[in-house]
Design a protein around this motif. Sequence first.
Motif, PDB file in Angstrom:
ATOM      1  N   SER A   7       0.831  -1.199   0.000  1.00 13.69           N
ATOM      2  CA  SER A   7       0.000   0.000   0.000  1.00 13.69           C
ATOM      3  C   SER A   7       0.870   1.254   0.000  1.00 13.69           C
ATOM      4  O   SER A   7       0.603   2.212  -0.743  1.00 13.69           O
ATOM      5  N   HIS A   8       1.904   1.273   0.817  1.00 14.55           N
ATOM      6  CA  HIS A   8       2.830   2.409   0.866  1.00 14.55           C
ATOM      7  C   HIS A   8       3.521   2.600  -0.481  1.00 14.55           C
ATOM      8  O   HIS A   8       3.652   3.716  -0.983  1.00 14.55           O
ATOM      9  N   PHE A   9       3.952   1.496  -1.103  1.00 19.74           N
ATOM     10  CA  PHE A   9       4.618   1.558  -2.401  1.00 19.74           C
ATOM     11  C   PHE A   9       3.683   2.155  -3.454  1.00 19.74           C
ATOM     12  O   PHE A   9       4.064   3.054  -4.203  1.00 19.74           O
ATOM     13  N   ILE A  10       2.463   1.667  -3.540  1.00 25.19           N
ATOM     14  CA  ILE A  10       1.504   2.153  -4.536  1.00 25.19           C
ATOM     15  C   ILE A  10       1.201   3.622  -4.315  1.00 25.19           C
ATOM     16  O   ILE A  10       1.155   4.408  -5.260  1.00 25.19           O
ATOM     17  N   HIS A  11       0.995   4.014  -3.065  1.00 26.01           N
ATOM     18  CA  HIS A  11       0.646   5.403  -2.769  1.00 26.01           C
ATOM     19  C   HIS A  11       1.773   6.354  -3.144  1.00 26.01           C
ATOM     20  O   HIS A  11       1.526   7.491  -3.543  1.00 26.01           O
ATOM     21  N   ASN A  12       3.013   5.899  -3.051  1.00 27.51           N
ATOM     22  CA  ASN A  12       4.157   6.781  -3.276  1.00 27.51           C
ATOM     23  C   ASN A  12       4.933   6.513  -4.568  1.00 27.51           C
ATOM     24  O   ASN A  12       5.950   7.154  -4.809  1.00 27.51           O
ATOM     25  N   CYS A  13       4.471   5.595  -5.412  1.00 29.03           N
ATOM     26  CA  CYS A  13       5.218   5.303  -6.643  1.00 29.03           C
ATOM     27  C   CYS A  13       5.060   6.468  -7.633  1.00 29.03           C
ATOM     28  O   CYS A  13       4.114   7.244  -7.548  1.00 29.03           O
ATOM     29  N   PRO A  14       5.986   6.591  -8.570  1.00 33.03           N
ATOM     30  CA  PRO A  14       5.957   7.734  -9.497  1.00 33.03           C
ATOM     31  C   PRO A  14       4.939   7.618 -10.634  1.00 33.03           C
ATOM     32  O   PRO A  14       4.759   8.548 -11.397  1.00 33.03           O
ATOM     33  N   ILE A  15       4.273   6.503 -10.755  1.00 36.39           N
ATOM     34  CA  ILE A  15       3.258   6.324 -11.789  1.00 36.39           C
ATOM     35  C   ILE A  15       1.888   6.652 -11.203  1.00 36.39           C
ATOM     36  O   ILE A  15       1.531   6.164 -10.135  1.00 36.39           O
ATOM     37  N   ALA A  16       1.134   7.467 -11.898  1.00 33.68           N
ATOM     38  CA  ALA A  16      -0.199   7.845 -11.429  1.00 33.68           C
ATOM     39  C   ALA A  16      -1.133   6.636 -11.499  1.00 33.68           C
ATOM     40  O   ALA A  16      -1.222   5.967 -12.523  1.00 33.68           O
ATOM     41  N   GLU A  28     -10.295   6.089  -5.427  1.00 32.76           N
ATOM     42  CA  GLU A  28      -8.982   6.106  -4.771  1.00 32.76           C
ATOM     43  C   GLU A  28      -7.966   6.580  -5.796  1.00 32.76           C
ATOM     44  O   GLU A  28      -8.118   6.324  -6.985  1.00 32.76           O
ATOM     45  N   ALA A  29      -6.925   7.245  -5.314  1.00 37.68           N
ATOM     46  CA  ALA A  29      -5.846   7.668  -6.207  1.00 37.68           C
ATOM     47  C   ALA A  29      -4.583   7.883  -5.382  1.00 37.68           C
ATOM     48  O   ALA A  29      -4.660   8.224  -4.202  1.00 37.68           O
ATOM     49  N   ASN A  30      -3.433   7.690  -6.023  1.00 41.24           N
ATOM     50  CA  ASN A  30      -2.170   7.863  -5.295  1.00 41.24           C
ATOM     51  C   ASN A  30      -1.633   9.289  -5.442  1.00 41.24           C
ATOM     52  O   ASN A  30      -2.216  10.132  -6.145  1.00 41.24           O
ATOM     53  N   ASN A  31      -0.522   9.562  -4.776  1.00 43.50           N
ATOM     54  CA  ASN A  31       0.081  10.897  -4.794  1.00 43.50           C
ATOM     55  C   ASN A  31       0.423  11.346  -6.208  1.00 43.50           C
ATOM     56  O   ASN A  31       0.232  12.510  -6.568  1.00 43.50           O
ATOM     57  N   ALA A  32       0.972  10.442  -7.025  1.00 40.58           N
ATOM     58  CA  ALA A  32       1.362  10.809  -8.387  1.00 40.58           C
ATOM     59  C   ALA A  32       0.145  11.241  -9.212  1.00 40.58           C
ATOM     60  O   ALA A  32       0.240  12.157 -10.030  1.00 40.58           O
ATOM     61  N   PHE A  33      -0.997  10.617  -8.992  1.00 36.81           N
ATOM     62  CA  PHE A  33      -2.218  11.004  -9.697  1.00 36.81           C
ATOM     63  C   PHE A  33      -2.614  12.425  -9.318  1.00 36.81           C
ATOM     64  O   PHE A  33      -2.932  13.239 -10.169  1.00 36.81           O
ATOM     65  N   HIS A  34      -2.575  12.721  -8.024  1.00 38.42           N
ATOM     66  CA  HIS A  34      -2.937  14.069  -7.566  1.00 38.42           C
ATOM     67  C   HIS A  34      -1.958  15.102  -8.102  1.00 38.42           C
ATOM     68  O   HIS A  34      -2.361  16.197  -8.505  1.00 38.42           O
ATOM     69  N   LEU A 109      -8.426  -0.759 -12.087  1.00 39.40           N
ATOM     70  CA  LEU A 109      -7.130  -0.242 -11.657  1.00 39.40           C
ATOM     71  C   LEU A 109      -6.567   0.443 -12.895  1.00 39.40           C
ATOM     72  O   LEU A 109      -6.382  -0.191 -13.936  1.00 39.40           O
ATOM     73  N   THR A 110      -6.344   1.739 -12.797  1.00 38.89           N
ATOM     74  CA  THR A 110      -5.965   2.544 -13.952  1.00 38.89           C
ATOM     75  C   THR A 110      -4.602   3.179 -13.729  1.00 38.89           C
ATOM     76  O   THR A 110      -4.398   3.881 -12.743  1.00 38.89           O
ATOM     77  N   LEU A 111      -3.675   2.911 -14.634  1.00 39.89           N
ATOM     78  CA  LEU A 111      -2.353   3.530 -14.609  1.00 39.89           C
ATOM     79  C   LEU A 111      -2.356   4.632 -15.656  1.00 39.89           C
ATOM     80  O   LEU A 111      -2.815   4.413 -16.783  1.00 39.89           O
TER      81      LEU A 111
END
Length: 125
Positions: A7-16, A28-34, A109-111
């Motif tokens: 979960s930490h890896f997904i939230h902070n990875c460089p791919i949106a 839901e969305a990770n930091n890179a998406f925002h 799940l969308t990259l």
Amino acid sequence: MQPVLLSHFIHNCPIAIAMIDMHGRIDEANNAFHHMTHRALESILPVTLLDIVAPGSKDEAANMLAKCMNGQLPHDPVTLGLMIPNQAELMVSLYFSTVEGADGTPRLLTLLLDVTEQKNLELRF
């Protein structure tokens, strides 16, 4: 890999990355998406993917989402324009996979990869 670490890896990875429910809402969305969309968490979660797609890409996005919701995921990435607040349109390639949400319902799940520079270069040559 432990669930917390993943979960930490997904939230902070460089791919949106965004999770989209079967109604097209981003839930839901990770930091890179925002960072990519220039939208805060509070402003992105109540919207659909179509809400942030550029006008010229809306029909293609709507057709693609309808197919995904029916289990017909595209084999190749789908390139669309996104509206970015106070900036020019951003071109992104989207990759989809179906996963089960925490509530047991299917999610997309969308990259998202920024391909704006690549598309601009293609227009030059």
